[in-house]
Design an enzyme around this catalytic site. Structure first.
Site, PDB file in Angstrom:
ATOM      1  N   ASP A  16     -72.252 -25.997-114.887  1.00  0.00           N
ATOM      2  CA  ASP A  16     -72.926 -27.281-115.007  1.00  0.00           C
ATOM      3  C   ASP A  16     -72.888 -27.902-113.610  1.00  0.00           C
ATOM      4  O   ASP A  16     -72.113 -27.473-112.746  1.00  0.00           O
ATOM      5  CB  ASP A  16     -72.167 -28.135-116.033  1.00  0.00           C
ATOM      6  CG  ASP A  16     -72.668 -29.564-116.097  1.00  0.00           C
ATOM      7  OD1 ASP A  16     -73.896 -29.762-116.119  1.00  0.00           O
ATOM      8  OD2 ASP A  16     -71.822 -30.484-116.096  1.00  0.00           O
ATOM      9  N   ASP A  18     -73.441 -31.897-112.729  1.00  0.00           N
ATOM     10  CA  ASP A  18     -72.842 -33.234-112.640  1.00  0.00           C
ATOM     11  C   ASP A  18     -71.428 -33.249-113.205  1.00  0.00           C
ATOM     12  O   ASP A  18     -71.194 -32.837-114.345  1.00  0.00           O
ATOM     13  CB  ASP A  18     -73.712 -34.247-113.400  1.00  0.00           C
ATOM     14  CG  ASP A  18     -75.093 -34.362-112.791  1.00  0.00           C
ATOM     15  OD1 ASP A  18     -75.217 -35.019-111.752  1.00  0.00           O
ATOM     16  OD2 ASP A  18     -76.037 -33.767-113.346  1.00  0.00           O
TER      17      ASP A  18
END
Length: 452
Positions: A16, A18
């Site tokens: 991922d 963020d």
């Protein structure tokens, strides 16, 4: 899952973006997110201007793992068995006797065993990541304001305005159009809000690549924002690190939806193009689904069942769906582990940023909340003459159920050899086995806890 977990045994390493690869300066990013919503509610929807003023003390309300009941305006913290440990109406905590009267010792009305309970529904909302948390404080203050105005009229009907605020600030075209407050401000001063990746992490990514691992980036951020973040934290040549980049992945649907529901799309100048019937080669794509991605990974590795590990910070969007639907190994990035040690939390910002942005110091979102207590455990009042007992929270139970391991940051493992053997959560019945480098202090004596 095996008793031990090693990156060397994985064929594919996915990330991922963020709050996983890209770490934020939490006090600054929290204020920005809060302001982006508060300004919209006040200016566009006519809410009370008091919402625009936040004191450093207000941030103590923020705690991951809370659920908001959208009808009655109550925030709740759940035990592992679905009972309510603490609750507030807006920002006002319910006294023990009110809590007992309202919720008793029975399961919360919306609770279902893990896989059956979504984190988002028309009736409740779970706050499980640092993008969400400033919204928890804002919604709690909205409830305070509406309660004062309407003399406790229920059900509440403000959620539609929150959704409109999300659309205004974060819609797909917002970055390009400089719409709202969030994206223009990040563009103006990225150094205020973002931490660059340490050299140790960049070196580790290259090490994975040189060891023949396929590297993937799977983010729900749109391609233009993803590019800004990656260029800032990794450098302009970031694309060579990743074999596959998937933006606007719309997790958790990326993992749970059928290919026909969520096909991959190509991109041209950050605009989504036609839907693809399958994924035939590595590259940069938008939307998509884990089924077609896995077919491509089989082709790229030449293996019938390539082993995938995915790093993410959200139980709802990353860890649970990657484990439950795709059977991937999962590494949870849990910054609460940074804010836990010895009551002297590890600093959440580099020294060069200290004092650079003036203003009273607010509690970073990964620090312990005085209002809500530990993210991992809480006490249940004893019946009559019995002692209070400690129980695991629902959030803590999910960590050990769906994460292979949990770490405070990627930096925490970047200097370990790739064949380092981590003890995984599946190793024994202990809820603390898979935390690296150390379990949270509150779990280091978990023999005293009551398991449900």
């Amino acid at each position: 899952m095996a008793q031990h977990f090693s990156l060397a045994a994985c064929d594919v390493v996915g990330f991922d973006l963020d709050h996983t690869l890209c770490r934020y300066n939490l006090p600054e990013s929290a204020r920005l997110i809060y302001n982006s919503f508060a300004q919209f509610l006040v200016k566009e929807k006519g809410y009370d201007k008091e919402l625009l003023t936040v004191t450093p003390e207000d941030w103590d309300f923020c705690c991951k793992g809370l659920a908001l009941d959208l009808e009655d305006g109550n925030f709740i913290k759940l035990a592992d068995n679905g009972t309510v440990l603490r609750a507030s109406h807006g920002t006002k905590m319910l006294a023990p006797e009110v809590l007992a009267e309202e919720y008793g010792r029975k399961e919360w009305k919306h609770f279902m065993p893990d896989s059956g309970m979504a984190c988002r529904s028309g009736k409740y909302y779970f706050y499980d990541n640092y993008f969400d948390l400033p919204g928890a404080l804002l919604c709690a203050r909205v409830v305070d304001s509406l309660t004062k105005q309407n003399n406790c009229q229920k059900p509440f009907d403000f959620w539609k305005d929150i959704v409109a605020g999300i659309q205004h600030n974060y819609k797909m075209s917002a970055f390009k159009e400089n719409c709202g407050i969030y994206f223009p401000e990040i563009k103006r001063d990225p150094g205020r809000y973002l931490h660059t990746c340490p050299e140790s992490v960049k070196k580790w990514l290259r090490q994975l690549k040189n060891a023949g691992k396929i590297l993937m980036l799977i983010t729900s951020s749109h391609s233009d924002y993803c590019r800004l973040l990656c260029e800032y934290i990794l450098g302009n040549d970031f694309e060579y690190l990743f074999d596959i980049v998937i933006t606007n992945a719309l997790k958790p649907g990326f993992f749970s939806h059928l290919p026909s529901q969520r096909p991959f799309r190509t991109l041209e100048n950050d605009e989504e193009q036609e839907a693809l019937p399958s994924l035939d080669k590595p590259g940069w794509y938008s939307q998509g689904n884990a089924v077609h991605l896995y077919e491509l990974l089989k082709k790229m590795t030449g293996k019938p069942e390539p082993k995938v590990v995915y790093f993410g910070d959200s139980m709802h969007s990353d860890i649970f769906p990657a484990c439950h639907y795709s059977n991937w190994e999962t590494v949870l990035i849990l910054e609460e582990l940074r804010g836990d040690r010895d009551g002297k939390p590890e600093d959440s910002e580099p020294l060069e940023k200290k004092g650079k942005y003036e203003g009273p110091k607010a509690k970073p979102l990964n620090r312990l909340s005085k209002k809500w207590g530990s993210f991992f455990i809480d006490s249940v009042s004893g019946l009559e003459n019995t002692e209070d007992s400690l129980v695991y929270t629902w959030s803590c139970k999910r960590i050990s159920a769906y994460s292979t391991i949990a770490i405070p940051s990627i930096e925490a493992i970047a200097e370990l050899p790739l064949d380092y053997k981590f003890t995984s959560f599946s190793s024994n019945s202990s809820k603390s086995a898979g935390y690296y480098p150390n379990p949270p202090l509150v779990l280091s004596n978990d023999g005293k806890l009551t398991t449900k």
